[in-house]
Design a protein around this motif. Sequence first.
Motif, PDB file in Angstrom:
ATOM      1  N   GLY A 606       0.795  -1.201   0.056  1.00 44.65           N
ATOM      2  CA  GLY A 606      -0.076   0.005   0.037  1.00 44.65           C
ATOM      3  C   GLY A 606       0.985   1.330   0.089  1.00 44.65           C
ATOM      4  N   GLY A 607       0.200   2.256  -0.245  1.00 44.58           N
ATOM      5  CA  GLY A 607       0.920   3.678  -0.122  1.00 44.58           C
ATOM      6  C   GLY A 607       1.602   3.923  -1.573  1.00 44.58           C
ATOM      7  N   VAL A 608       2.571   4.853  -1.197  1.00 46.56           N
ATOM      8  CA  VAL A 608       3.745   5.408  -2.609  1.00 46.56           C
ATOM      9  C   VAL A 608       4.678   4.310  -2.847  1.00 46.56           C
ATOM     10  CG1 VAL A 608       5.316   6.816  -3.034  1.00 46.56           C
ATOM     11  CG2 VAL A 608       3.187   7.817  -1.935  1.00 46.56           C
ATOM     12  N   GLY A 609       5.148   3.538  -1.937  1.00 48.16           N
ATOM     13  CA  GLY A 609       6.052   2.623  -2.111  1.00 48.16           C
ATOM     14  C   GLY A 609       5.403   1.230  -2.178  1.00 48.16           C
ATOM     15  N   ASP A 610       4.183   0.768  -2.618  1.00 45.52           N
ATOM     16  CA  ASP A 610       3.796  -0.276  -2.840  1.00 45.52           C
ATOM     17  C   ASP A 610       4.301  -1.010  -3.919  1.00 45.52           C
ATOM     18  OD1 ASP A 610       1.654  -2.105  -2.339  1.00 45.52           O
ATOM     19  OD2 ASP A 610       0.680  -1.550  -4.457  1.00 45.52           O
ATOM     20  N   GLY A 611       4.676  -2.277  -3.641  1.00 46.15           N
ATOM     21  CA  GLY A 611       5.268  -3.063  -4.616  1.00 46.15           C
ATOM     22  C   GLY A 611       6.677  -3.210  -4.272  1.00 46.15           C
ATOM     23  N   ARG A 612       7.541  -2.094  -3.811  1.00 45.41           N
ATOM     24  CA  ARG A 612       9.062  -2.189  -3.609  1.00 45.41           C
ATOM     25  C   ARG A 612       9.400  -3.273  -2.470  1.00 45.41           C
ATOM     26  NH1 ARG A 612      11.761   2.385  -3.852  1.00 45.41           N
ATOM     27  NH2 ARG A 612      13.278   1.029  -4.335  1.00 45.41           N
ATOM     28  N   ARG A 613      10.478  -3.917  -2.805  1.00 48.39           N
ATOM     29  CA  ARG A 613      10.758  -5.107  -2.136  1.00 48.39           C
ATOM     30  C   ARG A 613      12.360  -5.228  -2.135  1.00 48.39           C
ATOM     31  NH1 ARG A 613       8.318 -10.059  -5.129  1.00 48.39           N
ATOM     32  NH2 ARG A 613       6.613  -8.718  -5.295  1.00 48.39           N
ATOM     33  N   ALA A 614      12.702  -6.127  -1.127  1.00 48.52           N
ATOM     34  CA  ALA A 614      13.942  -6.344  -0.730  1.00 48.52           C
ATOM     35  C   ALA A 614      14.147  -7.798  -0.283  1.00 48.52           C
ATOM     36  CB  ALA A 614      14.717  -5.534   0.066  1.00 48.52           C
ATOM     37  N   VAL A 615      15.239  -8.517  -0.334  1.00 49.03           N
ATOM     38  CA  VAL A 615      15.529  -9.712   0.290  1.00 49.03           C
ATOM     39  C   VAL A 615      16.410  -9.760   1.366  1.00 49.03           C
ATOM     40  CG1 VAL A 615      16.325 -12.128  -0.243  1.00 49.03           C
ATOM     41  CG2 VAL A 615      14.960 -10.814  -1.793  1.00 49.03           C
ATOM     42  N   ALA A 616      16.156 -10.283   2.596  1.00 45.62           N
ATOM     43  CA  ALA A 616      17.275 -10.100   3.748  1.00 45.62           C
ATOM     44  C   ALA A 616      18.461 -10.997   3.421  1.00 45.62           C
ATOM     45  CB  ALA A 616      16.356 -10.728   4.662  1.00 45.62           C
ATOM     46  N   ALA A 617      19.534 -10.550   3.766  1.00 42.52           N
ATOM     47  CA  ALA A 617      20.705 -11.197   3.372  1.00 42.52           C
ATOM     48  C   ALA A 617      20.784 -12.303   4.537  1.00 42.52           C
ATOM     49  CB  ALA A 617      22.056 -10.253   3.697  1.00 42.52           C
ATOM     50  N   ASP A 618      22.115 -13.295   4.345  1.00 43.90           N
ATOM     51  CA  ASP A 618      22.175 -14.097   5.328  1.00 43.90           C
ATOM     52  C   ASP A 618      22.156 -13.895   6.470  1.00 43.90           C
ATOM     53  OD1 ASP A 618      22.437 -15.797   2.940  1.00 43.90           O
ATOM     54  OD2 ASP A 618      24.438 -16.029   2.914  1.00 43.90           O
ATOM     55  N   ASP A 619      22.601 -12.719   7.137  1.00 44.61           N
ATOM     56  CA  ASP A 619      22.671 -12.226   8.339  1.00 44.61           C
ATOM     57  C   ASP A 619      21.634 -11.577   8.945  1.00 44.61           C
ATOM     58  OD1 ASP A 619      22.938  -9.836   6.951  1.00 44.61           O
ATOM     59  OD2 ASP A 619      24.770  -9.130   7.927  1.00 44.61           O
ATOM     60  N   GLY A 620      20.364 -11.403   7.972  1.00 43.59           N
ATOM     61  CA  GLY A 620      19.143 -11.029   8.149  1.00 43.59           C
ATOM     62  C   GLY A 620      19.085  -9.677   7.948  1.00 43.59           C
ATOM     63  N   THR A 621      19.853  -8.919   7.496  1.00 40.25           N
ATOM     64  CA  THR A 621      19.890  -7.471   7.158  1.00 40.25           C
ATOM     65  C   THR A 621      19.166  -7.178   5.953  1.00 40.25           C
ATOM     66  OG1 THR A 621      21.940  -7.238   6.282  1.00 40.25           O
ATOM     67  CG2 THR A 621      21.968  -6.880   8.661  1.00 40.25           C
ATOM     68  N   PHE A 622      18.455  -6.174   5.603  1.00 38.14           N
ATOM     69  CA  PHE A 622      18.006  -5.751   4.344  1.00 38.14           C
ATOM     70  C   PHE A 622      17.941  -4.177   4.387  1.00 38.14           C
ATOM     71  CE2 PHE A 622      14.531  -6.053   7.802  1.00 38.14           C
ATOM     72  CZ  PHE A 622      13.640  -4.684   7.729  1.00 38.14           C
ATOM     73  N   ALA A 623      17.511  -3.552   3.113  1.00 44.99           N
ATOM     74  CA  ALA A 623      17.292  -2.147   3.050  1.00 44.99           C
ATOM     75  C   ALA A 623      16.254  -1.885   1.739  1.00 44.99           C
ATOM     76  CB  ALA A 623      18.502  -1.551   2.981  1.00 44.99           C
ATOM     77  N   ILE A 624      15.340  -0.899   1.999  1.00 50.59           N
ATOM     78  CA  ILE A 624      14.416  -0.548   0.727  1.00 50.59           C
ATOM     79  C   ILE A 624      14.476   1.058   0.840  1.00 50.59           C
ATOM     80  CG2 ILE A 624      12.335  -0.770  -0.367  1.00 50.59           C
ATOM     81  CD1 ILE A 624      11.785  -3.019   1.211  1.00 50.59           C
ATOM     82  N   ASP A 625      15.221   1.520  -0.191  1.00 47.06           N
ATOM     83  CA  ASP A 625      15.397   3.113  -0.243  1.00 47.06           C
ATOM     84  C   ASP A 625      14.063   3.610  -1.145  1.00 47.06           C
ATOM     85  OD1 ASP A 625      16.053   2.275  -2.851  1.00 47.06           O
ATOM     86  OD2 ASP A 625      17.759   3.378  -2.968  1.00 47.06           O
ATOM     87  N   MET A 626      14.188   5.154  -1.271  1.00 46.89           N
ATOM     88  CA  MET A 626      13.243   5.911  -2.261  1.00 46.89           C
ATOM     89  C   MET A 626      11.871   5.587  -1.697  1.00 46.89           C
ATOM     90  SD  MET A 626      14.899   5.355  -5.957  1.00 46.89           S
ATOM     91  CE  MET A 626      13.928   6.517  -6.691  1.00 46.89           C
ATOM     92  N   LEU A 627      11.788   5.704  -0.345  1.00 48.08           N
ATOM     93  CA  LEU A 627      10.052   5.489   0.385  1.00 48.08           C
ATOM     94  C   LEU A 627       9.666   6.734   1.124  1.00 48.08           C
ATOM     95  CD1 LEU A 627      10.794   1.845   2.006  1.00 48.08           C
ATOM     96  CD2 LEU A 627       9.420   2.419  -0.114  1.00 48.08           C
ATOM     97  N   PRO A 628       8.426   6.994   1.323  1.00 51.07           N
ATOM     98  CA  PRO A 628       7.974   8.172   1.907  1.00 51.07           C
ATOM     99  C   PRO A 628       8.472   8.002   3.597  1.00 51.07           C
ATOM    100  CG  PRO A 628       6.123   6.600   1.535  1.00 51.07           C
ATOM    101  CD  PRO A 628       7.370   6.004   0.862  1.00 51.07           C
ATOM    102  N   ASP A 629       8.770   9.015   4.021  1.00 56.14           N
ATOM    103  CA  ASP A 629       9.431   9.209   5.428  1.00 56.14           C
ATOM    104  C   ASP A 629       7.845   9.055   6.124  1.00 56.14           C
ATOM    105  OD1 ASP A 629      10.684   9.590   7.735  1.00 56.14           O
ATOM    106  OD2 ASP A 629      10.730  11.651   7.618  1.00 56.14           O
ATOM    107  N   GLY A 630       8.031   7.935   7.324  1.00 55.07           N
ATOM    108  CA  GLY A 630       6.916   7.620   8.310  1.00 55.07           C
ATOM    109  C   GLY A 630       6.408   6.188   8.124  1.00 55.07           C
ATOM    110  N   PRO A 631       5.012   6.051   8.659  1.00 56.20           N
ATOM    111  CA  PRO A 631       4.750   4.790   8.924  1.00 56.20           C
ATOM    112  C   PRO A 631       4.759   3.875   7.711  1.00 56.20           C
ATOM    113  CG  PRO A 631       3.227   6.153  10.056  1.00 56.20           C
ATOM    114  CD  PRO A 631       4.507   7.082   9.193  1.00 56.20           C
ATOM    115  N   LEU A 632       4.916   2.572   7.631  1.00 53.50           N
ATOM    116  CA  LEU A 632       4.544   1.663   6.396  1.00 53.50           C
ATOM    117  C   LEU A 632       4.212   0.359   7.016  1.00 53.50           C
ATOM    118  CD1 LEU A 632       8.306   2.276   4.606  1.00 53.50           C
ATOM    119  CD2 LEU A 632       5.766   2.934   3.812  1.00 53.50           C
ATOM    120  N   ARG A 633       3.666  -0.391   5.897  1.00 53.00           N
ATOM    121  CA  ARG A 633       3.319  -1.707   6.178  1.00 53.00           C
ATOM    122  C   ARG A 633       3.903  -2.544   5.298  1.00 53.00           C
ATOM    123  NH1 ARG A 633       0.082  -3.403   9.909  1.00 53.00           N
ATOM    124  NH2 ARG A 633      -0.860  -5.802   9.685  1.00 53.00           N
TER     125      ARG A 633
END
Length: 838
Positions: A606-633
């Motif tokens: 939902g929202g502006v970033g709807d559909g943006r995704r990432a895959v967690a690395a082996d150590d569980g870390t992840f990052a998704i950029d170019m998102l609106p500042d604030g709450p997300l689901r």
Amino acid sequence: FAIARMQRGAVQPAATGSGSASGAAIRAPVGPTAPGDPVRGVRIGGTVVDGAGEPVANAEVSAELERGAPDRALAGAPAAGGSGSAAIVAGSGSASADVIHLGAVTAADGRFAVDVPAPGRYRLRVTGPGLLPAEVRYVPVPSDEVRIVIARQVRIDGTVVDGATRVPNAYVGLRGDAIGGTLETRTDSTGAFHFADLPEGRYQLFAWQNALAARAVRVNRLGSGPFAAAELRLEEATIVVGRVVDRDGGAGVVAAVELRPIGDDQAPRYARSGDDGVFRLEGIPHGEWVADAFAPGYTSPGGIQIEAGRGIPELALIRGGTIEGRIVDGDSNPIAGASVRALGTSQPNASSAPEYSEAVDRDRLRRFSGVMTAPAPVAGALTADPQFIPRGELGVTVGPIPPIPPPGTTVARTASIDPSVGSFVGEPQPLAIDPSRAPVWTTGPDGRYRIRGLPKGKVVVLATAPGFAEGRSRAVAIELGATLANVDIMLSPGTMIVGKVTDQHGVPVVGAQLTAKPDVGAALEGFTDGHGSYRLGPLDGTVRLAATAFGHGDARRTLELAIALGATPAERREDLVLVVADAILAGTLDDATGATVGGATIEIVGGVGDGRRAVAADDGTFAIDMLPDGPLRVRITHPAYPPVELATAASTAGKIRVRLRLPLGGAVEGALLDGGSGAPLAGIAITATSPARASAETVTDKLGQWTLGPLVPGRWKLAVKEPGYLPLVREVDVAVSHAPGVTSVRDIRLDLARGGLVGGIVRDARGRRVAGARITVQLADGNGPLAEATSDSEGEFRVRDCPTGEVAITATRDDARGATHATIRPGDEVLGLAIEVR
């Protein structure tokens, strides 16, 4: 799309001066890159896979800046390269929209990267040895990686046999989405057949000759092969002869006829009726089918159920309503070349509102001719940025349903291919119709139109013509068989909506998508040019205007546009601001035990970033950029955990790192057996649903064993529905597993009980056979499952998979009702029943 940031860094203020290079776009962000590649300009990156989801190596990918959508959106714009041109250019004076930017061939893992000089919307073409040339339209650049599903070139070979004898000159049909319907060929003198130059996909293969038929078999041609030859065995079948008639007058009707099987073990069959309404279909396997027909100007009650080889089915079509009128301008002069359509008024502004148009009639003819139908295009709308590419751009959408994307990629986009390079189903021949009674969807010099075949109800007639805003009539009520004349529509030149789209720093947003949706009628769509400018229209009335762009927030507003007078459209300026989404969601993913989880997909919901995704690395870390500042689901999926949605938040410059936690699930395993013999049942689907409407599905193996999971802990309902057996439902409490991917409930035994077959004849009080009666079979005490069917044109019925024991068989037709009783044991066939309805 152009993002006002330096290499995904901080925003830099725009330079002053309208239209200057510095004031257009400072620098677009760099798109996805292949490992080890240097950063150069703007990049399109992604993966090419085949129908089996396997990577395709040595495919050549080229990119061309789209011209069609910007050209249509910027009506009357100068040639490519000038101000307001369709050539989208950032930081340069001009560019040619015809330039093709070639990329290197795909690597062994299917990866590719193509450098382009400017952000915008691009057409990607994929070619290579053993591939059908294909393309994907309106790909936004920059954006996340794109996963392109293309089709390999395959063939299907086989033989048709009758016992041990090969059968020459037999008909062979091949049906599948990949080819857009059904192809036919005939066996040679050795009984062999060949379908060459096919796109890979899943197909149904069947054969017939006179009163013999081979049951349809499913053949998969996915991936690079090799593939075994198919063998089709002829069995005793039947010939279906029937008639299509006008319900009121009884005269024969020229129509396209479909014979659709009840169940999915056969392929549908198609025929055309003659002037006398008679049609004939050879080689129809015994069993139950639904016969239906289409003819312009008529409506169908929905078809009738028949038993192949029993009786002569009669398909009675109902003459629909007709609306006639003229399309005129403000001076009451007729407008030639205007296109008309009608919309039902129950939901005139909803995508589900029924439409009656030339495109819808064409799709109905396709369906009843064995051609896969695509959604009818909305008149006046652009085919902008489709995730699904509609049929018509190149004629067909290729391939099977795309496989589930691997972690870290976007949703697959199926490439469309030119039907001239492979074997595809062509357009059906039109049905013969009296010109004096034919619909008139496009006006001539007199401006007159005619819409036929309307069902009873209220509709609005809409009209479009070049240089005019879409016009609409008042809502009118129409009756079956009636003609409503003089429903005239006046078109006005409307209003053009023009403006500029910038970010919050005044930097133009290149390639932003604009949508203008009136209260009733088609939306108009377009894109901003290299200066962030757009032009949409003409429109009038209440219009909802929206602008979207990758990496930005949305902008929406509602406009009230007055009806323009005179011969030229009015103009209204609406400048829009899209806020740059420069926040990052970064953190670590673990589970309820505290162990980090790698390989999970984290997707914005939902929202502006709807559909943006990432895959967690082996150590569980992840990052998704170019998102609106604030709450997300976010939605998190992993093969060892049940899917879950969690609330979180993105922040600018990644100052806040989040920790997301996956709850553990459970799993159930057991066996599915025949309730009478105890034999294992293989290849049968088992579905599971939870009170929260979550669902899961599995198929039994050759030993009848099955596993469902991972599941959310709680009470789940298991269901099995298999022809020849009674439906089975069982509830199971699923406990939490002590570790991810571990079964928590074992040894669940499911026994399927065989049902019975009940048949007979329904008659009225005078002894006449009653067609269309609803037959129900249920235990005499009113408990348990219900089986039902409908009596055919001869009043005969067959009800399969009936409950066993003392049962009540009931027949109803309108207000008449009748019933009888019988005792049925598992596997019994109780035929010859007689039910009288009064």
